[in-house]
Design a protein around this motif. Structure first.
Motif, PDB file in Angstrom:
ATOM      1  N   ILE A  90       0.832  -1.203   0.000  1.00  0.00           N
ATOM      2  CA  ILE A  90       0.000   0.000   0.000  1.00  0.00           C
ATOM      3  C   ILE A  90       0.870   1.258   0.000  1.00  0.00           C
ATOM      4  O   ILE A  90       0.615   2.208  -0.752  1.00  0.00           O
ATOM      5  CB  ILE A  90      -0.943  -0.003   1.220  1.00  0.00           C
ATOM      6  CG1 ILE A  90      -2.058  -1.026   1.010  1.00  0.00           C
ATOM      7  CG2 ILE A  90      -1.534   1.383   1.462  1.00  0.00           C
ATOM      8  CD1 ILE A  90      -2.924  -1.244   2.229  1.00  0.00           C
ATOM      9  N   ALA A  91       1.908   1.273   0.843  1.00  0.00           N
ATOM     10  CA  ALA A  91       2.769   2.450   0.949  1.00  0.00           C
ATOM     11  C   ALA A  91       3.462   2.738  -0.372  1.00  0.00           C
ATOM     12  O   ALA A  91       3.504   3.892  -0.833  1.00  0.00           O
ATOM     13  CB  ALA A  91       3.796   2.250   2.061  1.00  0.00           C
ATOM     14  N   PHE A  92       4.013   1.706  -1.011  1.00  0.00           N
ATOM     15  CA  PHE A  92       4.735   1.897  -2.275  1.00  0.00           C
ATOM     16  C   PHE A  92       3.796   2.373  -3.382  1.00  0.00           C
ATOM     17  O   PHE A  92       4.081   3.358  -4.081  1.00  0.00           O
ATOM     18  CB  PHE A  92       5.423   0.597  -2.692  1.00  0.00           C
ATOM     19  CG  PHE A  92       6.139   0.696  -4.011  1.00  0.00           C
ATOM     20  CD1 PHE A  92       7.395   1.269  -4.093  1.00  0.00           C
ATOM     21  CD2 PHE A  92       5.544   0.222  -5.182  1.00  0.00           C
ATOM     22  CE1 PHE A  92       8.051   1.381  -5.311  1.00  0.00           C
ATOM     23  CE2 PHE A  92       6.197   0.320  -6.401  1.00  0.00           C
ATOM     24  CZ  PHE A  92       7.455   0.898  -6.462  1.00  0.00           C
ATOM     25  N   LEU A  93       2.677   1.694  -3.549  1.00  0.00           N
ATOM     26  CA  LEU A  93       1.750   2.042  -4.630  1.00  0.00           C
ATOM     27  C   LEU A  93       1.107   3.407  -4.404  1.00  0.00           C
ATOM     28  O   LEU A  93       0.895   4.172  -5.347  1.00  0.00           O
ATOM     29  CB  LEU A  93       0.675   0.956  -4.761  1.00  0.00           C
ATOM     30  CG  LEU A  93       1.187  -0.415  -5.216  1.00  0.00           C
ATOM     31  CD1 LEU A  93       0.078  -1.459  -5.156  1.00  0.00           C
ATOM     32  CD2 LEU A  93       1.758  -0.345  -6.633  1.00  0.00           C
ATOM     33  N   SER A  94       0.793   3.738  -3.149  1.00  0.00           N
ATOM     34  CA  SER A  94       0.224   5.053  -2.838  1.00  0.00           C
ATOM     35  C   SER A  94       1.209   6.159  -3.186  1.00  0.00           C
ATOM     36  O   SER A  94       0.822   7.229  -3.682  1.00  0.00           O
ATOM     37  CB  SER A  94      -0.150   5.145  -1.362  1.00  0.00           C
ATOM     38  OG  SER A  94      -1.144   4.208  -1.022  1.00  0.00           O
ATOM     39  N   TYR A 169     -13.390  -2.579  -2.103  1.00  0.00           N
ATOM     40  CA  TYR A 169     -12.710  -2.752  -0.820  1.00  0.00           C
ATOM     41  C   TYR A 169     -11.305  -3.317  -1.030  1.00  0.00           C
ATOM     42  O   TYR A 169     -11.010  -3.911  -2.062  1.00  0.00           O
ATOM     43  CB  TYR A 169     -13.492  -3.715   0.086  1.00  0.00           C
ATOM     44  CG  TYR A 169     -14.984  -3.478   0.119  1.00  0.00           C
ATOM     45  CD1 TYR A 169     -15.532  -2.517   0.958  1.00  0.00           C
ATOM     46  CD2 TYR A 169     -15.850  -4.217  -0.686  1.00  0.00           C
ATOM     47  CE1 TYR A 169     -16.898  -2.290   0.993  1.00  0.00           C
ATOM     48  CE2 TYR A 169     -17.215  -3.995  -0.664  1.00  0.00           C
ATOM     49  CZ  TYR A 169     -17.739  -3.034   0.176  1.00  0.00           C
ATOM     50  OH  TYR A 169     -19.084  -2.805   0.196  1.00  0.00           O
ATOM     51  N   GLY A 170     -10.454  -3.123  -0.028  1.00  0.00           N
ATOM     52  CA  GLY A 170      -9.139  -3.750  -0.062  1.00  0.00           C
ATOM     53  C   GLY A 170      -8.050  -2.890  -0.666  1.00  0.00           C
ATOM     54  O   GLY A 170      -8.080  -1.650  -0.605  1.00  0.00           O
ATOM     55  N   LEU A 171      -7.070  -3.543  -1.285  1.00  0.00           N
ATOM     56  CA  LEU A 171      -5.858  -2.899  -1.758  1.00  0.00           C
ATOM     57  C   LEU A 171      -6.116  -1.755  -2.724  1.00  0.00           C
ATOM     58  O   LEU A 171      -5.604  -0.642  -2.543  1.00  0.00           O
ATOM     59  CB  LEU A 171      -4.948  -3.942  -2.416  1.00  0.00           C
ATOM     60  CG  LEU A 171      -3.667  -3.412  -3.083  1.00  0.00           C
ATOM     61  CD1 LEU A 171      -2.720  -2.847  -2.032  1.00  0.00           C
ATOM     62  CD2 LEU A 171      -2.977  -4.518  -3.881  1.00  0.00           C
ATOM     63  N   PHE A 172      -6.887  -2.000  -3.780  1.00  0.00           N
ATOM     64  CA  PHE A 172      -7.063  -1.010  -4.845  1.00  0.00           C
ATOM     65  C   PHE A 172      -7.629   0.310  -4.334  1.00  0.00           C
ATOM     66  O   PHE A 172      -7.027   1.375  -4.553  1.00  0.00           O
ATOM     67  CB  PHE A 172      -7.937  -1.585  -5.962  1.00  0.00           C
ATOM     68  CG  PHE A 172      -8.211  -0.606  -7.073  1.00  0.00           C
ATOM     69  CD1 PHE A 172      -7.236  -0.302  -8.005  1.00  0.00           C
ATOM     70  CD2 PHE A 172      -9.446   0.023  -7.170  1.00  0.00           C
ATOM     71  CE1 PHE A 172      -7.475   0.606  -9.027  1.00  0.00           C
ATOM     72  CE2 PHE A 172      -9.704   0.938  -8.183  1.00  0.00           C
ATOM     73  CZ  PHE A 172      -8.720   1.222  -9.112  1.00  0.00           C
TER      74      PHE A 172
END
Length: 600
Positions: A90-94, A169-172
């Motif tokens: 999450i941190a990297f993709l955000s 919901y979730g990662l995306f």
């Protein structure tokens, strides 16, 4: 002996020396001692764990938590490794979303002839001024599905298409929402470099007939690379410690990250696990910020970044200028304005998912309470709990702002005056140290330290004083950075002239220094106030029924499924935060933008 005593007296006659010594003692106790306490708690048997750790007694030394966390097979995988991996993803993709959006917007504003630049810049910062979970709730309002959400969202009602679980919901959605929230942060950092960089190299490349893409790849990006790396690290650190967005969007599908797992363990029967997670997040946060300081310290090598940009040749968008402006305005309205409309709409509908006119009601705002609705909970405007939470939030934000802002001014004054000395360097690092700690981990530290009596300090758990103390220390870095920046911009000759005239230090501060740098100092008060009003992660572990604030009430209502109340509270918080920022900006020129920029 007499000479040493006289030297000491001479040293203490200077206000900056006294301030530094007091800050060293007080902040050392409030930052370093809690860290030592939480380390000790990871090796301690807690009262709620006595049954789980056979043959143990509360307070005994144990390695149980460390073994169970890292070397217990499936338990370790579920409790730590899976949430940790989810957190990193999450941190990297955000970060990537924030940098791409924020960097692109910064380039468009600073390097093209786009229309309505002032309006676009102001509205683009809104998602960062507002609480992070604002967009999370808006996402649920629009994209929740009836399989998990219980009622369809606006998208399904309008199109008839039920959103997939992975989309709702979730990662995306967590990545998208957090990326949108921190995109203005990236815009501020990267845009600042683009505005101030010398454009001569770009002009030279253009004269050599280099394409716009080549100029961007060979000249612009290398120059702003330090800002990009700094932005990546700061956003990575912030998104890693986020709690509210993963809680809102991940909990429905049991998508756990370190912060949600920490909340569960600290509120459950295994607080030792939670303290280890807090410690790990602190170590990672410190490591990230150390790398960031190393990177920003190397910026001086980029001599193409000067005090003022020279003759920037803006890209002429030609016929695309108006359509692109309209497109950007539309996107910003969708991101910053439409969510507010959705909160208002959701707070007026009786049955979730039914947006017919007959389903609208003011019950959740002015109703006296009905047995068939939310356990007879009164409407927002009649609800004593809401008023108590609102007053607690305002009181807490004002107290934290006054304490952090005032201490920040004094710290900035003393550190700037003694810049380069060992004492000033140490105090500077201590005032910045709370910024390195994830908010929930910081709250966990204070929960651990002040749950029991510490010397002359009584047990503070469940008290307003604990919230105020924790918030003041946590937000001190914002105020101290503003104070330091303000003092470094002020010529020392001004105060020296007043000192020669025999004007006391207090009068010099209140009648000369503070009035001259009023805008910068007020930013040091403004940012803690706004941060405190929208904060959830820092206080979620510390509140009691008598000290509940609006954000924790919103979280509790959302957990119970009372979405109308949660949306109404969210709307109230946003209106207060945005209005306060705009009013202060109009009256004084201070703004959260300056506070963010000053802390970059």
């Amino acid at each position: 002996m007499k000479q040493k005593f006289n030297a000491l007296l001479k040293y203490l006659r200077k206000p900056q020396n006294i301030i530094l010594l007091i800050l060293l003692i007080v902040l050392g106790y409030l930052t370093i001692v809690p860290l030592i306490t939480i380390i000790a708690d990871t090796f301690t048997v807690h009262s709620s764990e006595v049954r789980a750790i056979k043959g143990s007694k509360a307070g005994e030394f144990t390695l149980y938590h460390w073994k169970k966390m890292f070397a217990s097979g499936q338990t370790s995988m579920k409790v730590f490794y899976e949430p940790f991996w989810n957190t990193l993803k999450i941190a990297f993709l955000s970060c990537m979303v924030a940098i791409i959006l924020g960097g692109s917007f910064a380039w468009i504003i600073t390097r093209t002839n786009i229309k309505a630049k002032s309006f676009l810049s102001t509205v683009f910062v809104f998602p960062y001024i507002m609480p992070a979970w604002t967009l999370a709730m808006a996402w649920l309002n629009f994209f929740r599905n009836s399989r998990i959400g219980g009622a369809p969202g606006l998208f399904q009602v309008l199109t008839g298409i039920e959103t997939a679980d992975w989309f709702a919901y979730g990662l995306f959605p967590i990545v998208i929402v957090q990326g949108l929230h921190y995109a203005p942060f990236a815009y501020i950092l990267i845009g600042g470099i683009l505005r101030n960089m010398d454009a001569n190299l770009e002009e030279a490349a253009s004269l050599l007939h280099a394409s716009r893409f080549t100029i961007m790849r060979k000249v612009t990006i290398p120059i702003v690379r330090p800002a990009l790396l700094s932005t990546f690290l700061l956003v990575f650190s912030s998104t890693m410690s986020a709690f509210a967005v993963p809680a809102f969007l991940g909990t429905p599908v049991r998508y756990n990250v370190l912060t949600t797992q920490m909340y569960r363990t600290l509120n459950g029967m295994n607080p030792g696990y939670g303290y280890i997670m807090a410690l790990i997040m602190i170590v990672i946060g410190v490591g990230i910020l150390m790398v960031n300081q190393w990177i920003t310290g190397r910026r001086k090598a980029y001599t193409t970044v000067t005090g003022k940009s020279s003759n920037i040749a803006l890209v002429n968008l030609k016929k695309a200028r108006t359509p692109l402006t309209v497109l950007l305005i539309f996107i910003l309205i969708v991101i910053a304005i439409v969510p507010l409309i959705s909160f208002a709409v959701e707070s007026f509908i009786m049955a979730p998912g039914d947006y017919s006119f007959s389903n609208f009601t003011a019950e959740f705002w002015i109703g006296e309470g009905r047995a068939d609705i939310a356990n007879s909970e009164p409407g927002i405007l009649r609800n004593k709990s809401i008023y108590t939470g609102l007053m607690n939030s305002l009181k807490l934000s004002v107290v934290v702002s006054l304490v952090a802002g005032t201490v920040g001014i004094l710290a900035g004054y003393a550190i700037a005056k003694k810049r380069g000395s060992h004492l000033a360097t140490i105090v500077n690092n201590i005032t910045f140290f709370p910024y390195l700690m994830p908010a929930m981990a910081f709250g966990a530290i204070y929960l651990s330290m002040f749950a029991v009596r510490r010397g002359f300090i009584p047990a503070l758990y469940g008290s307003f004083a604990l919230l105020a103390l924790c918030g003041s220390v946590k937000y001190l870095p914002f105020a101290s950075r503003s104070g330091i920046n303000a003092m470094l911009q002020l010529s020392g000759e001004i105060e020296e002239a007043a000192e020669i005239q025999g004007i006391s230090w207090f009068k010099r501060m209140t009648r000369i220094i503070i009035p001259i740098q009023k805008s910068s100092f007020l930013s040091g008060y403004l940012l803690p106030f706004i941060s405190c009003m929208r904060e959830l992660s820092l206080f979620i572990l510390l509140v009691s029924p008598s000290t509940r604030i609006l954000t924790t009430l919103l979280f509790q209502y959302n957990e119970k499924g009372w979405n109308q109340y949660a949306n109404a509270i969210n709307l109230i918080i946003i209106v207060i935060v945005v209005s306060f920022n705009l009013i202060i900006n109009k009256l004084t020129g201070a703004s959260i933008d300056k506070g963010i920029g000053g802390n970059s």
